[in-house]
Design a protein around this motif. Structure first.
Motif, PDB file in Angstrom:
ATOM      1  N   PRO A  16       0.824  -1.215   0.000  1.00  0.00           N
ATOM      2  CA  PRO A  16       0.000   0.000   0.000  1.00  0.00           C
ATOM      3  C   PRO A  16       0.862   1.271   0.000  1.00  0.00           C
ATOM      4  CG  PRO A  16      -0.791  -1.583   1.628  1.00  0.00           C
ATOM      5  CD  PRO A  16       0.535  -2.089   1.152  1.00  0.00           C
ATOM      6  N   VAL A  17       0.405   2.289  -0.682  1.00  0.00           N
ATOM      7  CA  VAL A  17       1.086   3.575  -0.705  1.00  0.00           C
ATOM      8  C   VAL A  17       0.673   4.367   0.534  1.00  0.00           C
ATOM      9  CG1 VAL A  17       1.341   5.761  -1.952  1.00  0.00           C
ATOM     10  CG2 VAL A  17       1.203   3.593  -3.217  1.00  0.00           C
ATOM     11  N   GLU A  18       1.650   4.930   1.231  1.00  0.00           N
ATOM     12  CA  GLU A  18       1.370   5.709   2.431  1.00  0.00           C
ATOM     13  C   GLU A  18       0.492   6.911   2.108  1.00  0.00           C
ATOM     14  OE1 GLU A  18       2.127   5.144   5.538  1.00  0.00           O
ATOM     15  OE2 GLU A  18       3.335   3.332   5.241  1.00  0.00           O
ATOM     16  N   ASP A  19      -0.415   7.232   3.031  1.00  0.00           N
ATOM     17  CA  ASP A  19      -1.266   8.408   2.842  1.00  0.00           C
ATOM     18  C   ASP A  19      -0.489   9.707   2.974  1.00  0.00           C
ATOM     19  OD1 ASP A  19      -3.543   6.867   2.447  1.00  0.00           O
ATOM     20  OD2 ASP A  19      -4.020   6.805   4.585  1.00  0.00           O
ATOM     21  N   ASP A  20       0.561   9.700   3.794  1.00  0.00           N
ATOM     22  CA  ASP A  20       1.362  10.906   4.002  1.00  0.00           C
ATOM     23  C   ASP A  20       2.118  11.247   2.708  1.00  0.00           C
ATOM     24  OD1 ASP A  20       2.790  13.007   5.421  1.00  0.00           O
ATOM     25  OD2 ASP A  20       4.522  11.667   5.342  1.00  0.00           O
ATOM     26  N   PRO A  21       1.894  12.434   2.128  1.00  0.00           N
ATOM     27  CA  PRO A  21       2.533  12.771   0.845  1.00  0.00           C
ATOM     28  C   PRO A  21       4.064  12.729   0.893  1.00  0.00           C
ATOM     29  CG  PRO A  21       0.755  14.305   1.330  1.00  0.00           C
ATOM     30  CD  PRO A  21       0.960  13.491   2.564  1.00  0.00           C
ATOM     31  N   GLU A  28       5.978  10.861   2.845  1.00  0.00           N
ATOM     32  CA  GLU A  28       6.414   9.467   2.889  1.00  0.00           C
ATOM     33  C   GLU A  28       6.218   8.796   1.536  1.00  0.00           C
ATOM     34  OE1 GLU A  28       8.151   6.198   4.730  1.00  0.00           O
ATOM     35  OE2 GLU A  28       7.878   8.230   5.514  1.00  0.00           O
ATOM     36  N   ALA A  29       5.095   9.092   0.880  1.00  0.00           N
ATOM     37  CA  ALA A  29       4.840   8.524  -0.446  1.00  0.00           C
ATOM     38  C   ALA A  29       5.908   8.979  -1.437  1.00  0.00           C
ATOM     39  CB  ALA A  29       3.454   8.922  -0.929  1.00  0.00           C
ATOM     40  N   PHE A  30       6.315  10.233  -1.331  1.00  0.00           N
ATOM     41  CA  PHE A  30       7.359  10.747  -2.224  1.00  0.00           C
ATOM     42  C   PHE A  30       8.681  10.023  -1.978  1.00  0.00           C
ATOM     43  CE2 PHE A  30      10.836  13.848  -2.959  1.00  0.00           C
ATOM     44  CZ  PHE A  30      10.722  13.941  -4.337  1.00  0.00           C
ATOM     45  N   ARG A  31       9.068   9.858  -0.719  1.00  0.00           N
ATOM     46  CA  ARG A  31      10.325   9.169  -0.413  1.00  0.00           C
ATOM     47  C   ARG A  31      10.301   7.723  -0.902  1.00  0.00           C
ATOM     48  NH1 ARG A  31       9.926  12.282   4.368  1.00  0.00           N
ATOM     49  NH2 ARG A  31       8.836  10.586   5.450  1.00  0.00           N
ATOM     50  N   ASP A  32       9.166   7.059  -0.738  1.00  0.00           N
ATOM     51  CA  ASP A  32       9.083   5.647  -1.089  1.00  0.00           C
ATOM     52  C   ASP A  32       9.053   5.403  -2.592  1.00  0.00           C
ATOM     53  OD1 ASP A  32       9.010   4.998   1.589  1.00  0.00           O
ATOM     54  OD2 ASP A  32       6.843   4.644   1.663  1.00  0.00           O
ATOM     55  N   HIS A  33       8.504   6.335  -3.355  1.00  0.00           N
ATOM     56  CA  HIS A  33       8.208   6.044  -4.761  1.00  0.00           C
ATOM     57  C   HIS A  33       8.862   6.999  -5.753  1.00  0.00           C
ATOM     58  CE1 HIS A  33       5.388   3.120  -3.189  1.00  0.00           C
ATOM     59  NE2 HIS A  33       4.905   4.066  -2.399  1.00  0.00           N
ATOM     60  N   GLU A  34       9.733   7.882  -5.265  1.00  0.00           N
ATOM     61  CA  GLU A  34      10.438   8.777  -6.187  1.00  0.00           C
ATOM     62  C   GLU A  34      11.270   7.987  -7.181  1.00  0.00           C
ATOM     63  OE1 GLU A  34      13.660  12.469  -6.331  1.00  0.00           O
ATOM     64  OE2 GLU A  34      13.195  11.524  -4.405  1.00  0.00           O
ATOM     65  N   HIS A  35      11.943   6.944  -6.709  1.00  0.00           N
ATOM     66  CA  HIS A  35      12.808   6.192  -7.615  1.00  0.00           C
ATOM     67  C   HIS A  35      12.022   5.581  -8.765  1.00  0.00           C
ATOM     68  CE1 HIS A  35      15.254   2.737  -9.035  1.00  0.00           C
ATOM     69  NE2 HIS A  35      16.244   3.591  -8.861  1.00  0.00           N
ATOM     70  N   THR A  36      10.816   5.089  -8.479  1.00  0.00           N
ATOM     71  CA  THR A  36      10.017   4.489  -9.542  1.00  0.00           C
ATOM     72  C   THR A  36       9.569   5.533 -10.555  1.00  0.00           C
ATOM     73  OG1 THR A  36       9.238   2.969  -7.837  1.00  0.00           O
ATOM     74  CG2 THR A  36       8.177   2.837  -9.981  1.00  0.00           C
ATOM     75  N   ALA A  37       9.340   6.753 -10.102  1.00  0.00           N
ATOM     76  CA  ALA A  37       9.036   7.832 -11.048  1.00  0.00           C
ATOM     77  C   ALA A  37      10.226   8.095 -11.961  1.00  0.00           C
ATOM     78  CB  ALA A  37       8.643   9.097 -10.292  1.00  0.00           C
ATOM     79  N   VAL A  38      11.417   8.122 -11.386  1.00  0.00           N
ATOM     80  CA  VAL A  38      12.641   8.298 -12.180  1.00  0.00           C
ATOM     81  C   VAL A  38      12.742   7.187 -13.228  1.00  0.00           C
ATOM     82  CG1 VAL A  38      15.168   8.170 -12.056  1.00  0.00           C
ATOM     83  CG2 VAL A  38      13.900   9.560 -10.403  1.00  0.00           C
ATOM     84  N   VAL A  39      12.513   5.951 -12.790  1.00  0.00           N
ATOM     85  CA  VAL A  39      12.570   4.807 -13.701  1.00  0.00           C
ATOM     86  C   VAL A  39      11.559   4.962 -14.824  1.00  0.00           C
ATOM     87  CG1 VAL A  39      12.124   2.322 -13.868  1.00  0.00           C
ATOM     88  CG2 VAL A  39      13.508   3.221 -11.984  1.00  0.00           C
ATOM     89  N   ALA A  40      10.347   5.392 -14.493  1.00  0.00           N
ATOM     90  CA  ALA A  40       9.312   5.567 -15.516  1.00  0.00           C
ATOM     91  C   ALA A  40       9.719   6.612 -16.547  1.00  0.00           C
ATOM     92  CB  ALA A  40       7.993   5.963 -14.851  1.00  0.00           C
ATOM     93  N   VAL A  41      10.261   7.720 -16.087  1.00  0.00           N
ATOM     94  CA  VAL A  41      10.690   8.774 -17.008  1.00  0.00           C
ATOM     95  C   VAL A  41      11.749   8.245 -17.968  1.00  0.00           C
ATOM     96  CG1 VAL A  41      11.815  11.020 -17.196  1.00  0.00           C
ATOM     97  CG2 VAL A  41      10.107  10.630 -15.407  1.00  0.00           C
TER      98      VAL A  41
END
Length: 314
Positions: free
Chosen positions: A276-281, A283-296
């Motif tokens: 699950p993705v954390e509700d806290d923005p 925390e969500a950014f820290r956890d999933h920033e790398h996947t955004a980089v990968v997607a780009v």
């Protein structure tokens, strides 16, 4: 990919997934979520929690700008993201001071390469890095083989004059041994991807892959992608799609891209896995920033390679 219709479908999905991820990243950095900690100095002990994420965001933006296959809005966001990251590094001064004080660290040169790739230069840092070619100590740092490739490629991108033995560097990696493909695990999967990234400079030099390695990857990439899709490791699947673009015309079909696009949130966040993705923005950014980089990067590299291949056959 077998026909123009498949190419078009894949490219549309790749572009949409990549663009949404880029704007998610850009918005977070615009609102300060990607800023360095207030107490960050050149002596921070853990770059992974200090400025590695910032460097990865700059990497993604630099490849959007380098390959030039994105639309005007995406190019504008990528340039602004580069500017934001460069300011966080004090125009390169932080990297220079860190490298000057800690000559055996490799993160300054690796981070600087992302900026140098698209015209952000810091001459004192380049002079310092050039001086290292005449010293034994920096070149004797004990690194994992794919990490040694990362440093060699960073120095190549910057334009430093040393000439590494790419054949030997490649052969020393797990991938270079062409091991039994069923032996791959999660950690080794990431080692494979980074070996390819640095040998090819993120797809710009597909000829940097030895022919045997290229054939091995084209045989086994679809299998590995299916495995990591099945267990929901979206981040690693994205990295494998970057590899697919780096070896030439992609061999993974559009269904893989559809799966990743389907898990992307409306705001552009792509989860790294099925947790699950954390509700806290924050925390969500820290956890999933790398996947955004990968997607780009995955979308950018794939568009660039497919369009290059199309141009070459005309």
């Amino acid at each position: 990919m077998t026909d123009a219709a498949t190419d078009t479908e894949l490219l549309a999905t790749a572009q949409r997934w990549s663009s949404r991820a880029l704007h998610w990243l850009h918005t977070r950095y615009r609102t300060g979520q990607g800023d360095l900690p207030p107490d960050a100095t050149v002596d921070f002990a853990d770059p992974d929690s200090a400025y590695k994420p910032l460097g990865e965001a700059a990497l993604a933006a630099s490849l959007v700008l380098r390959d030039g296959v994105a639309g005007a809005r995406d190019l504008e966001a990528a340039r602004d993201l580069m500017d934001l990251c460069w300011r966080q590094l004090h125009g390169g001064d932080l990297l220079y001071e860190r490298q000057l004080r800690h000559m055996l660290l490799t993160d300054p040169v690796e981070t600087y390469a992302h900026f140098a790739r698209v015209g952000y230069r810091h001459q004192p840092l380049e002079d310092l890095l050039d001086s290292f070619t005449r010293l034994r100590a920096p070149n004797a740092v004990e690194l994992l083989p794919n990490r040694r490739l990362a440093v060699a490629n960073a120095r190549r991108v910057i334009g430093l004059g040393d000439r590494p033995d790419w054949t030997s560097l490649s052969a020393a990696t797990w991938l270079g041994a062409l091991p039994e493909p069923w032996a791959v695990d999660w950690s080794t999967g990431y080692s494979i991807t980074h070996t390819v990234f640095h040998l090819t400079d993120w797809g710009a030099r597909p000829e940097g892959l030895p022919a045997a390695v290229r054939d091995y990857l084209r045989d086994w990439l679809p299998v590995w992608v299916d495995i990591w899709l099945e267990v929901g490791q979206w981040d690693l699947v994205g990295e494998l799609l970057i590899v697919d673009a780096c070896v030439g015309a992609p061999v993974c079909d559009s269904a893989t891209w559809d799966r990743l696009a389907a898990v992307q949130h409306p705001d552009g966040l792509t989860p790294r896995d099925t947790d699950p993705v954390e509700d806290d923005p924050a925390e969500a950014f820290r956890d999933h920033e790398h996947t955004a980089v990968v997607a780009v990067i995955a979308g950018t590299a794939t568009l660039s390679r497919v369009l290059d291949a199309s141009s070459a056959t005309r």
